[in-house]
Scaffold this motif. Sequence first.
Motif, PDB file in Angstrom:
ATOM      1  N   PRO A 271      55.087  47.186  39.828  1.00 19.22           N
ATOM      2  CA  PRO A 271      55.570  45.817  40.079  1.00 19.22           C
ATOM      3  C   PRO A 271      55.042  45.311  41.420  1.00 19.22           C
ATOM      4  CG  PRO A 271      57.355  47.257  39.363  1.00 19.22           C
ATOM      5  CD  PRO A 271      56.182  48.150  39.627  1.00 19.22           C
ATOM      6  N   ARG A 272      54.821  44.019  41.492  1.00 17.57           N
ATOM      7  CA  ARG A 272      54.364  43.353  42.710  1.00 17.57           C
ATOM      8  C   ARG A 272      52.990  43.855  43.160  1.00 17.57           C
ATOM      9  NH1 ARG A 272      59.597  44.546  43.471  1.00 17.57           N
ATOM     10  NH2 ARG A 272      59.217  46.151  45.064  1.00 17.57           N
ATOM     11  N   THR A 273      52.115  44.099  42.179  1.00 15.48           N
ATOM     12  CA  THR A 273      50.719  44.435  42.451  1.00 15.48           C
ATOM     13  C   THR A 273      49.914  43.142  42.541  1.00 15.48           C
ATOM     14  OG1 THR A 273      50.839  46.575  41.329  1.00 15.48           O
ATOM     15  CG2 THR A 273      48.661  45.589  41.533  1.00 15.48           C
ATOM     16  N   VAL A 274      48.993  43.075  43.496  1.00 18.70           N
ATOM     17  CA  VAL A 274      48.162  41.892  43.693  1.00 18.70           C
ATOM     18  C   VAL A 274      46.697  42.321  43.716  1.00 18.70           C
ATOM     19  CG1 VAL A 274      47.742  39.837  45.101  1.00 18.70           C
ATOM     20  CG2 VAL A 274      50.016  40.891  45.091  1.00 18.70           C
ATOM     21  N   LEU A 275      45.848  41.509  43.108  1.00 13.55           N
ATOM     22  CA  LEU A 275      44.419  41.808  43.003  1.00 13.55           C
ATOM     23  C   LEU A 275      43.618  40.883  43.918  1.00 13.55           C
ATOM     24  CD1 LEU A 275      41.986  43.169  41.526  1.00 13.55           C
ATOM     25  CD2 LEU A 275      42.218  41.399  39.764  1.00 13.55           C
ATOM     26  N   TYR A 276      42.675  41.468  44.666  1.00 14.10           N
ATOM     27  CA  TYR A 276      41.779  40.722  45.558  1.00 14.10           C
ATOM     28  C   TYR A 276      40.347  41.154  45.262  1.00 14.10           C
ATOM     29  CZ  TYR A 276      46.109  39.937  48.124  1.00 14.10           C
ATOM     30  OH  TYR A 276      47.390  39.590  48.467  1.00 14.10           O
ATOM     31  N   ALA A 277      39.407  40.205  45.311  1.00 15.22           N
ATOM     32  CA  ALA A 277      38.028  40.565  44.993  1.00 15.22           C
ATOM     33  C   ALA A 277      37.036  39.651  45.694  1.00 15.22           C
ATOM     34  CB  ALA A 277      37.800  40.505  43.479  1.00 15.22           C
ATOM     35  N   CYS A 278      35.844  40.201  45.919  1.00 10.96           N
ATOM     36  CA  CYS A 278      34.709  39.421  46.406  1.00 10.96           C
ATOM     37  C   CYS A 278      33.446  40.072  45.867  1.00 10.96           C
ATOM     38  CB  CYS A 278      34.673  39.391  47.936  1.00 10.96           C
ATOM     39  SG  CYS A 278      33.347  38.341  48.603  1.00 10.96           S
ATOM     40  N   GLY A 279      32.513  39.238  45.446  1.00  8.36           N
ATOM     41  CA  GLY A 279      31.266  39.762  44.899  1.00  8.36           C
ATOM     42  C   GLY A 279      30.552  38.711  44.089  1.00  8.36           C
ATOM     43  N   PRO A 280      29.586  39.122  43.291  1.00 10.13           N
ATOM     44  CA  PRO A 280      28.831  38.174  42.470  1.00 10.13           C
ATOM     45  C   PRO A 280      29.733  37.457  41.467  1.00 10.13           C
ATOM     46  CG  PRO A 280      27.743  40.323  42.556  1.00 10.13           C
ATOM     47  CD  PRO A 280      29.093  40.506  43.152  1.00 10.13           C
TER      48      PRO A 280
ATOM     49  N   ALA B 107      41.773  32.129  54.123  1.00  4.88           N
ATOM     50  CA  ALA B 107      41.807  33.588  54.165  1.00  4.88           C
ATOM     51  C   ALA B 107      42.661  34.123  53.023  1.00  4.88           C
ATOM     52  CB  ALA B 107      42.372  34.053  55.510  1.00  4.88           C
ATOM     53  N   PHE B 108      42.563  35.422  52.796  1.00  4.91           N
ATOM     54  CA  PHE B 108      43.420  36.079  51.819  1.00  4.91           C
ATOM     55  C   PHE B 108      44.877  35.997  52.283  1.00  4.91           C
ATOM     56  CE2 PHE B 108      39.440  38.614  51.165  1.00  4.91           C
ATOM     57  CZ  PHE B 108      39.229  38.267  49.839  1.00  4.91           C
TER      58      PHE B 108
ATOM     59  N   ASP C 153      37.709  24.258  50.845  1.00 10.35           N
ATOM     60  CA  ASP C 153      38.925  24.626  50.115  1.00 10.35           C
ATOM     61  C   ASP C 153      39.043  26.138  49.925  1.00 10.35           C
ATOM     62  OD1 ASP C 153      39.653  21.851  49.596  1.00 10.35           O
ATOM     63  OD2 ASP C 153      37.939  21.838  48.235  1.00 10.35           O
ATOM     64  N   GLY C 154      37.971  26.861  50.168  1.00 14.47           N
ATOM     65  CA  GLY C 154      37.940  28.314  50.048  1.00 14.47           C
ATOM     66  C   GLY C 154      37.540  28.936  51.373  1.00 14.47           C
ATOM     67  N   ALA C 155      36.864  30.023  51.365  1.00 12.31           N
ATOM     68  CA  ALA C 155      36.201  30.578  50.201  1.00 12.31           C
ATOM     69  C   ALA C 155      37.132  31.358  49.284  1.00 12.31           C
ATOM     70  CB  ALA C 155      35.052  31.489  50.649  1.00 12.31           C
ATOM     71  N   VAL C 156      38.411  31.536  49.699  1.00 19.35           N
ATOM     72  CA  VAL C 156      39.372  32.277  48.886  1.00 19.35           C
ATOM     73  C   VAL C 156      40.132  31.301  47.996  1.00 19.35           C
ATOM     74  CG1 VAL C 156      41.378  33.787  48.899  1.00 19.35           C
ATOM     75  CG2 VAL C 156      39.596  34.061  50.648  1.00 19.35           C
ATOM     76  N   PHE C 157      40.172  31.605  46.705  1.00 16.13           N
ATOM     77  CA  PHE C 157      40.857  30.764  45.726  1.00 16.13           C
ATOM     78  C   PHE C 157      41.813  31.598  44.882  1.00 16.13           C
ATOM     79  CE2 PHE C 157      37.004  28.426  46.611  1.00 16.13           C
ATOM     80  CZ  PHE C 157      37.379  27.087  46.553  1.00 16.13           C
ATOM     81  N   ASP C 158      42.825  30.916  44.345  1.00 15.11           N
ATOM     82  CA  ASP C 158      43.615  31.503  43.272  1.00 15.11           C
ATOM     83  C   ASP C 158      42.690  31.554  42.060  1.00 15.11           C
ATOM     84  OD1 ASP C 158      45.240  32.105  41.129  1.00 15.11           O
ATOM     85  OD2 ASP C 158      46.744  30.576  41.558  1.00 15.11           O
ATOM     86  N   ALA C 159      42.275  32.748  41.699  1.00 17.42           N
ATOM     87  CA  ALA C 159      41.243  32.903  40.663  1.00 17.42           C
ATOM     88  C   ALA C 159      41.704  32.418  39.304  1.00 17.42           C
ATOM     89  CB  ALA C 159      40.801  34.352  40.577  1.00 17.42           C
ATOM     90  N   HIS C 160      43.010  32.369  39.068  1.00 22.37           N
ATOM     91  CA  HIS C 160      43.510  31.877  37.779  1.00 22.37           C
ATOM     92  C   HIS C 160      43.267  30.379  37.615  1.00 22.37           C
ATOM     93  CE1 HIS C 160      45.246  35.698  36.678  1.00 22.37           C
ATOM     94  NE2 HIS C 160      45.953  35.747  37.799  1.00 22.37           N
ATOM     95  N   GLY C 161      43.001  29.682  38.709  1.00 18.81           N
ATOM     96  CA  GLY C 161      42.774  28.251  38.632  1.00 18.81           C
ATOM     97  C   GLY C 161      41.312  27.855  38.529  1.00 18.81           C
TER      98      GLY C 161
ATOM     99  N   LEU D  63      48.643  39.853  36.772  1.00 21.88           N
ATOM    100  CA  LEU D  63      48.483  40.111  38.197  1.00 21.88           C
ATOM    101  C   LEU D  63      48.074  38.843  38.942  1.00 21.88           C
ATOM    102  CD1 LEU D  63      46.433  43.444  38.196  1.00 21.88           C
ATOM    103  CD2 LEU D  63      48.909  43.161  38.341  1.00 21.88           C
ATOM    104  N   PRO D  64      48.707  38.525  40.053  1.00 23.91           N
ATOM    105  CA  PRO D  64      48.155  37.492  40.944  1.00 23.91           C
ATOM    106  C   PRO D  64      46.751  37.938  41.364  1.00 23.91           C
ATOM    107  CG  PRO D  64      50.375  38.117  41.613  1.00 23.91           C
ATOM    108  CD  PRO D  64      49.944  39.122  40.586  1.00 23.91           C
ATOM    109  N   TYR D  65      45.832  36.997  41.417  1.00 30.87           N
ATOM    110  CA  TYR D  65      44.420  37.343  41.652  1.00 30.87           C
ATOM    111  C   TYR D  65      43.801  36.334  42.601  1.00 30.87           C
ATOM    112  CZ  TYR D  65      39.393  37.780  40.363  1.00 30.87           C
ATOM    113  OH  TYR D  65      38.026  37.890  40.381  1.00 30.87           O
ATOM    114  N   GLN D  66      43.382  36.801  43.781  1.00 27.51           N
ATOM    115  CA  GLN D  66      42.684  35.958  44.754  1.00 27.51           C
ATOM    116  C   GLN D  66      41.230  36.410  44.839  1.00 27.51           C
ATOM    117  OE1 GLN D  66      44.728  35.556  48.570  1.00 27.51           O
ATOM    118  NE2 GLN D  66      46.709  35.865  47.553  1.00 27.51           N
ATOM    119  N   ALA D  67      40.317  35.455  44.721  1.00 34.31           N
ATOM    120  CA  ALA D  67      38.892  35.756  44.739  1.00 34.31           C
ATOM    121  C   ALA D  67      38.210  35.004  45.878  1.00 34.31           C
ATOM    122  CB  ALA D  67      38.244  35.370  43.410  1.00 34.31           C
ATOM    123  N   SER D  68      37.379  35.706  46.606  1.00 36.98           N
ATOM    124  CA  SER D  68      36.552  35.092  47.644  1.00 36.98           C
ATOM    125  C   SER D  68      35.183  34.819  47.042  1.00 36.98           C
ATOM    126  CB  SER D  68      36.426  36.021  48.854  1.00 36.98           C
ATOM    127  OG  SER D  68      35.587  35.447  49.835  1.00 36.98           O
TER     128      SER D  68
END
Length: 276
Positions: free
Chosen positions: A200-209, A105-106, A264-272, A225-230
């Motif tokens: 400061p301390r902004t976090v990005l979350y996304a899901c889509g194509p 999960a996020f 392992d997902g569906a949520v990942f650290d998108a930077h990785g 920005l920390p970025y988590q993608a589903s």
Amino acid sequence: MARSAEVRAEVVANREIAPAYFSMRLAVPSRLARFRPGQFLMLGWDEGWDPFLPRAMSIRSAKCGVRSVGCEVEILYKIFGRGTALLAAMRPGRFLRALGPLGNAFEVPRSATEIIMVAGGIGVPPIAALAESLAKRRTSHRMEMTVFLGGRSKADLLCVADFRRAGAKVHMATEDGSSGYEGLVTELVNKYLSAPHPAPRTVLYACGPHPLLAALAPIAEKYDLPYQASLEANMACGFGACMGCVVPVKGGEGHRTYRLVCKDGAVFDAHGILWA
């Protein structure tokens, strides 16, 4: 018949909410209703084996104590092919096989001051679930929520009223200009972040194509920005047995390695993720 790890879920409602987009509510045991935003269900057909493979569906919402039903979960889906067309034809009283909640999960840091959420098309359900979950936390912690919704046209912009009820500021982008900014939602996100610089301390979350998620990666890197993608992926099992939902990620010493979207997902650290 349902396998031992699955349950039979009764269709309570199944309605079209926009052209080709549907909301389905299923009566389920309470354990399936205890989900975290970003988790999903595997839904298969209860009658026969055609289609043979189940479908992965993000959980939009869940609630218990609903009339005589007990607990319900809601999924949103779009008709893409034969399987989802058959789902759209299902009437209340029919049954599906359901397995879940599955996946991770996020994760939202308690120190976050602004949450930026981006969703494209049918990637909306886990993002809407996240916004509603965060709305419950805002009573004790100041947190701004900003949502960006993108689609080809106005018909692809889902759950706008739900996001606003959760207290989020909603920005919309359509490729045909029928609602909001004319262009890609990633362009709108970049404009927003460029003036002023994110708090400061902004976090990005996304899901889509995949193209949307990939396009957000350099934007998140640019603004640190920390970025988590589903991630969206076709999968046959939902728990790592079929190895059908592999995604390449960064390994140690610059090497490539692989993870499974379902396990392992569906949520990942998108930077990785190796988006290319």
